[in-house]
Design a protein around this motif. Structure first.
Motif, mmCIF file in Angstrom:
data_model
loop_
_atom_site.group_PDB
_atom_site.id
_atom_site.type_symbol
_atom_site.label_atom_id
_atom_site.label_comp_id
_atom_site.label_asym_id
_atom_site.label_seq_id
_atom_site.Cartn_x
_atom_site.Cartn_y
_atom_site.Cartn_z
ATOM 1 N N TYR A 64 0.840 -1.211 0.000
ATOM 2 C CA TYR A 64 0.000 0.000 0.000
ATOM 3 C C TYR A 64 0.876 1.262 0.000
ATOM 4 O O TYR A 64 0.635 2.188 -0.782
ATOM 5 C CB TYR A 64 -0.930 -0.069 1.220
ATOM 6 C CG TYR A 64 -1.452 1.247 1.732
ATOM 7 C CD1 TYR A 64 -2.476 1.924 1.066
ATOM 8 C CD2 TYR A 64 -0.920 1.819 2.898
ATOM 9 C CE1 TYR A 64 -2.951 3.133 1.555
ATOM 10 C CE2 TYR A 64 -1.404 3.027 3.383
ATOM 11 C CZ TYR A 64 -2.407 3.680 2.712
ATOM 12 O OH TYR A 64 -2.878 4.877 3.197
ATOM 13 N N LEU A 65 1.914 1.253 0.854
ATOM 14 C CA LEU A 65 2.782 2.439 0.906
ATOM 15 C C LEU A 65 3.515 2.632 -0.427
ATOM 16 O O LEU A 65 3.663 3.757 -0.911
ATOM 17 C CB LEU A 65 3.798 2.320 2.059
ATOM 18 C CG LEU A 65 3.190 2.391 3.465
ATOM 19 C CD1 LEU A 65 4.254 2.140 4.535
ATOM 20 C CD2 LEU A 65 2.517 3.753 3.710
ATOM 21 N N LEU A 66 3.939 1.528 -1.025
ATOM 22 C CA LEU A 66 4.594 1.625 -2.341
ATOM 23 C C LEU A 66 3.630 2.184 -3.378
ATOM 24 O O LEU A 66 4.005 3.006 -4.222
ATOM 25 C CB LEU A 66 5.084 0.240 -2.792
ATOM 26 C CG LEU A 66 6.406 -0.226 -2.193
ATOM 27 C CD1 LEU A 66 6.692 -1.665 -2.607
ATOM 28 C CD2 LEU A 66 7.545 0.696 -2.647
ATOM 29 N N CYS A 67 2.386 1.726 -3.323
ATOM 30 C CA CYS A 67 1.379 2.219 -4.279
ATOM 31 C C CYS A 67 1.159 3.718 -4.108
ATOM 32 O O CYS A 67 1.001 4.449 -5.084
ATOM 33 C CB CYS A 67 0.045 1.491 -4.101
ATOM 34 S SG CYS A 67 0.091 -0.215 -4.645
ATOM 35 N N ILE A 68 1.143 4.174 -2.854
ATOM 36 C CA ILE A 68 0.974 5.620 -2.603
ATOM 37 C C ILE A 68 2.141 6.369 -3.249
ATOM 38 O O ILE A 68 1.956 7.362 -3.962
ATOM 39 C CB ILE A 68 0.968 5.915 -1.079
ATOM 40 C CG1 ILE A 68 -0.228 5.275 -0.405
ATOM 41 C CG2 ILE A 68 1.066 7.423 -0.811
ATOM 42 C CD1 ILE A 68 -1.493 6.068 -0.425
ATOM 43 N N ALA A 69 3.364 5.861 -2.993
ATOM 44 C CA ALA A 69 4.554 6.600 -3.434
ATOM 45 C C ALA A 69 4.741 6.541 -4.948
ATOM 46 O O ALA A 69 5.026 7.558 -5.588
ATOM 47 C CB ALA A 69 5.792 6.051 -2.721
ATOM 48 N N ILE A 70 4.571 5.353 -5.524
ATOM 49 C CA ILE A 70 4.943 5.179 -6.936
ATOM 50 C C ILE A 70 3.788 5.467 -7.873
ATOM 51 O O ILE A 70 3.990 5.928 -8.993
ATOM 52 C CB ILE A 70 5.465 3.734 -7.154
ATOM 53 C CG1 ILE A 70 6.721 3.526 -6.325
ATOM 54 C CG2 ILE A 70 5.764 3.486 -8.623
ATOM 55 C CD1 ILE A 70 7.236 2.117 -6.359
ATOM 56 N N VAL A 71 2.589 5.183 -7.427
ATOM 57 C CA VAL A 71 1.441 5.372 -8.315
ATOM 58 C C VAL A 71 0.596 6.574 -7.860
ATOM 59 O O VAL A 71 0.247 7.442 -8.665
ATOM 60 C CB VAL A 71 0.558 4.096 -8.343
ATOM 61 C CG1 VAL A 71 -0.613 4.261 -9.287
ATOM 62 C CG2 VAL A 71 1.395 2.874 -8.737
ATOM 63 N N GLY A 72 0.301 6.630 -6.567
ATOM 64 C CA GLY A 72 -0.628 7.638 -6.057
ATOM 65 C C GLY A 72 -0.125 9.070 -6.221
ATOM 66 O O GLY A 72 -0.804 9.904 -6.826
#
Ligand code: PFF
Length: 470
Positions: A64-72
């Motif tokens: 989830y944190l990776l998704c926030i940083a890389i995608v979100g």
């Protein structure tokens, strides 16, 4: 929306007669507050802990944190940028940018996804907002004091089993959202966010403080932050990605709408990062508040959507001044949900005004009534239709009630799809020069963002989609 009406504020590079007529946010803070008001809501406090619990903890949180940083964050920057560049409502901004650059108008689809997702999300969001309203009374009456986990669980089951009560609270929540949207007055909202968000943060800290005394804080920290990849499934990755979109209010053009009011001299990167960091901070705090209580009371982390309503009341029943703190907490949760609910309804109303020529009051009423009616299906999913899984013949959707399906389809399919289109639009369609002007980043930072939005974010979304459909 609190915007100054200075007619002289036309942005260089923005489309003629756009922002100038609509006015701009009074400051960077105003934008950050409005965007934070949209982002921070039930997603952070209700949904994040329960999806984390259902998906095994640490590894899910990491993804989830990776998704926030890389995608979100890159997609949030793209949405705000497109909004500011277009200077109109999302559908018209995209149309104007594409027409001016001689590009295909198929991108209107992004606006359409936004309207559809808004309808569907608000319908069940309002039902959960209703739960929060109901818990103000439950807490304030003092009936939680010293209760056992079983008793607290029974109070929650009692609420779910009563469609009429749920309907009453759902109606009240939807009414509150419609009231603000119909009046189109946002000036009070920002001030409310600037006071209530820090207050919510403080109360979460108080609960975390209490949670530290339960003797299970270490276990909760380990659960949240020690990744155990054996517990992560491909559908868990999809949920983490979908939740990154849901929690940041991405994929349905909300940030695009808000960005259209952002003055030219304000950094899109800084504001997007600020909003994302606050949003993530609130979610992690909610996790740290809830999981120690889960473990201390022998509850199941995977209890589902009721998780916070079965844990927080226990904490408030046991901590000193719990009745006061608990009541305040649920009041603040309602406000957080309210500001998010408003941002869900706003794009639909704007769209009806623009496309169908209805006035604001009529479009709010029409859209609100449709959402409210759809919400009844979610209410019944909690009791009379609890065993009704309309798409249960599809393996992935087995056992999912209408409520579960709405949540799944919007957060995990529609929002990432909307986000994918935004990423493709920025990465492949919009003029690079225009984007460099809008973002005014150093060349290295611009390239980092550009590679992410052009390749990394779309590939990540596509891969997660494909894996889940196979
Ligand atoms: N971000 C909100 C939350 O976390 O509660 C929910 C939401 C609001 C999603 C607005 C999407 C949106 F457009």
């Amino acid at each position: 929306m609190s915007v100054t009406s200075s007619g002289s504020a036309t942005q260089s590079g923005a489309l003629e007669g756009s922002n100038a007529k609509r006015g701009l946010w009074s400051s960077r803070l105003a934008f950050v507050l409005a965007a934070t008001g949209s982002a921070v809501g039930l997603g952070n406090i209700w949904k994040f802990p329960y999806v984390t619990g259902e998906n095994g903890g640490g590894a899910f949180v990491l993804v989830y944190l990776l998704c926030i940083a890389i995608v979100g964050i890159p997609i949030m920057m793209a949405e705000v940028m497109i909004g500011r560049r277009g200077g109109h409502s999302p559908v018209n901004s995209l149309r104007l940018i594409t027409e001016r650059d001689g590009l295909k108008p198929a991108w209107k689809l992004v606006g359409a996804i936004g309207v559809l997702a808004g309808f569907l999300i608000l319908s069940f969001y309002s039902v959960i907002g209703g739960w929060a309203i109901s818990y103000v009374g439950t807490t304030a009456s003092g009936q939680l004091a010293g209760q056992s986990a079983d008793a607290v669980g029974a109070i929650f089951s009692g609420l779910l089993s009563n469609p009429t009560t749920l309907l009453a609270w759902h109606t009240l929540f939807m009414g509150l959202v419609m009231l603000v949207v119909a009046r189109g007055v946002r000036s009070g909202l920002e001030r409310a966010v600037s006071i209530l968000m820090p207050a919510l943060f403080l109360l979460l800290l108080i609960v975390v403080g209490y949670a530290m005394t339960t003797g299970h804080f270490g276990q909760a920290v380990a659960f949240l932050f020690q990744p155990d990849f054996t517990k992560l499934t491909t559908s868990g990755v999809l949920v983490a990605l979908g939740h990154a979109f849901f929690t940041l209010s991405l994929g349905m053009a909300v940030m695009m709408a808000y960005g259209s009011y952002l003055p030219k001299n304000i950094s899109i990167a800084k504001t997007s990062i600020t909003v994302s960091v606050i949003d993530t901070g609130v979610a992690l705090l909610a996790g740290l508040a809830i999981f120690p209580i889960v473990f201390a009371n022998g509850l199941e982390p995977s209890a589902g959507p009721g998780l916070i309503f079965q844990t927080l009341p226990l904490a408030f029943g046991q901590m000193p001044m719990g009745t006061l703190f608990g009541t305040l907490f649920f009041v603040l949760l309602i406000f957080a949900a309210w500001t998010s609910g408003i941002s869900l309804l706003e794009p639909i109303v704007e769209w009806l005004e623009e496309q169908k020529g209805m006035n604001r009051a009529v479009s709010t009423l029409a859209a609100g009534i449709v959402c409210w009616t759809l919400g009844i299906a979610s209410i019944l999913s909690l009791n009379l239709w609890a065993d009704f899984a309309p798409l249960g013949f599809i393996p992935m959707l087995e056992g999912k009630t209408i409520f579960d399906l709405l949540d799944f389809f919007t957060a995990n399919i529609l929002l990432p799809l909307g986000g994918l289109l935004v990423a493709l639009f920025a990465g492949w369609v919009m003029s690079r020069q225009a984007m460099e002007n809008e973002l005014s980043l150093s060349p290295a930072m611009f390239n980092l963002w550009f590679v992410t939005i052009r390749f990394i974010a779309p590939i990540a979304v596509a891969v997660v989609f494909i894996y889940n459909l196979l």
